[in-house]
Design an enzyme around this catalytic site. Structure first.
Site, PDB file in Angstrom:
ATOM      1  N   GLU A 267      -4.717   2.179  -4.338  1.00 45.90           N
ATOM      2  CA  GLU A 267      -3.256   2.094  -4.277  1.00 45.90           C
ATOM      3  C   GLU A 267      -2.800   0.843  -3.541  1.00 45.90           C
ATOM      4  O   GLU A 267      -1.672   0.776  -3.046  1.00 45.90           O
ATOM      5  CB  GLU A 267      -2.681   3.342  -3.586  1.00 45.90           C
TER       6      GLU A 267
ATOM      7  N   ASP B 160       0.855  -1.185   0.000  1.00 45.41           N
ATOM      8  CA  ASP B 160       0.000   0.000   0.000  1.00 45.41           C
ATOM      9  C   ASP B 160       0.895   1.240   0.000  1.00 45.41           C
ATOM     10  O   ASP B 160       1.774   1.391   0.862  1.00 45.41           O
ATOM     11  CB  ASP B 160      -0.900   0.004   1.231  1.00 45.41           C
TER      12      ASP B 160
END
Length: 423
Positions: free
Chosen positions: A337, A294
């Site tokens: 993301e 992430d």
């Protein structure tokens, strides 16, 4: 075509017969009496002598005639009278009634064939002409390719449509092994095996190589040809070019399994890969490591520079990660993301090294977002090793997700392991 040495017929016996007579040796005509030359509309003996009998046979009767020739050559055998369609030297279609028998020539088995012109029977002649016209009209207008091969895999007939698809004319293909046009010879053997096993195939997938070298996808529907003894005599059928359809199907599959922005596996596909990897882990008991990656503070990039710049960063991030992983690893986008990396058959130590390389390559070089803008960003990684007590892949994901939160809570830009935080 090379000519055989003149054949010495019995003294004027055959020449005087009112019935047409041919003598064949290895499928080549070495003698034709005057009646045969007349029936075949030959202006000179050279138009017949030395030629293959195949030159005069109608494509649909070829297999039957050749089977009889070969049977007579193998054993002393007399073939009963049968009707066949032939072409004369002027390509006029005729029907003949023929019988044949084995004929020894200098110790070699040949064939003596006697036949009569049956085309005077007007009704039969008209039907045959109509049938032949329909056959050629159908062959000339087909968009798919009709073909016929013999027992040795030699192409004996192919319709003109082949020129549009393969770039070869029919005459360039007839007489050549069908396997010459397969990029992988095993494909031809697999087709033959399937046809022999079932007697036919429908929509059998395959590929062929065009004259220009390009490979095309084809779909084949064919059936076995048996001779009069019930033995395999070849194959006939239809194949069609399905390259555009296959390209569309592959593109649809790619769109269904690929993340449009980054080009890696989408959420559905990467979770499917994780399911396969976990099943191999259960079955083979080898190690399996899962990362959730992430990007840290990615929302700030979107808020400050816009989503276009954020997309540029995501694509560059994936490019850097792909440089650090192996061909056997699977990388996919879970959403936003957040990304999933599957390290199959990988020890914890090796996985740790891969994770550290990813951390380093992300943080050490700013990301160029264009227009003179560059940003520095880091990534956090949650890692877990599969355990047999994990009943489902959702548990693996939960463990990696908990490890990711631990990495975030402890300062980001690091890799944390689920087992470490629970030990």
């Amino acid at each position: 075509m090379p000519k055989s040495a003149p054949f010495q017929a019995p003294p004027d016996t055959l020449d005087r017969l009112p019935v047409s007579v041919l003598i064949l040796l290895k499928e080549q005509i070495i003698y034709a009496n005057p009646a045969a030359l007349s029936l075949l509309q030959a202006d000179a003996p050279e138009q017949v002598l030395g030629h293959s009998v195949e030159d005069f046979l109608h494509p649909l009767d070829y297999q039957r005639v050749m089977a009889r020739i070969r049977r007579a050559e193998r054993t002393q055998f007399t073939n009963p009278p049968t009707e066949y369609r032939i072409y004369t030297c002027t390509r006029e279609l005729r029907i003949i009634g023929m019988m044949s028998t084995t004929y020894m020539i200098d110790g070699q088995p040949g064939l003596l064939a006697a036949f009569m012109d049956m085309t005077e029977r007007s009704v039969i002649e008209q039907r045959l002409r109509e049938s032949d016209e329909q056959f050629h009209r159908m062959m000339n207008t087909m968009q798919d390719v009709f073909y016929r091969t013999d027992a040795e895999g030699i192409t004996r007939f192919v319709c003109p449509a082949v020129k549009e698809i393969l770039g070869y004319t029919a005459s360039e293909i007839i007489g050549r092994p069908a396997s010459d046009f397969y990029p992988n010879p095993h494909d031809r053997e697999n087709l033959k095996k399937a046809i022999l096993g079932h007697g036919f195939v429908r929509d059998f997938p395959g590929q062929m190589r065009r004259k220009d070298g390009r490979i095309i996808d084809i779909s084949i529907s064919s059936t076995v040809i048996l001779d009069e003894e019930g033995k395999y005599a070849g194959v006939e059928g239809i194949w069609r070019d399905i390259t555009e359809r296959m390209q569309l199907e592959r593109e649809l599959e790619r769109l269904a399994t690929t993340d449009e922005l980054t080009g890696i596996a989408n959420r559905r596909q990467i979770l499917q890969q994780l399911d396969h990897a976990y099943k191999r882990f259960i079955r083979l008991n080898h190690s399996l490591v899962v990362f959730i990656l992430d990007l840290d503070f990615f929302k700030n990039v979107n808020d400050q520079y816009g989503h276009v710049s954020g997309d540029i960063l995501l694509k560059e991030f994936i490019a850097r990660v792909q440089q650090q992983i192996r061909e056997i690893d699977y990388l996919g986008r879970l959403g936003g993301e957040e990304f999933l990396l599957i390290l199959d058959e990988t020890s914890k130590e090796t996985a740790e090294q891969i994770g550290q390389r990813i951390l380093q390559v992300v943080r050490q070089t700013p990301f160029d977002l264009g227009a003179g803008v560059s940003v520095t960003i880091t990534v956090s990684i949650g890692a877990t090793s599969a355990c047999h007590k994990d009943a489902k892949i959702t548990e693996l994901l939960e463990h990696a997700d908990k490890a990711l939160y631990a990495a975030k809570d402890s300062g980001r830009n690091k890799i944390c392991w689920y087992c470490e935080q629970t030990s």
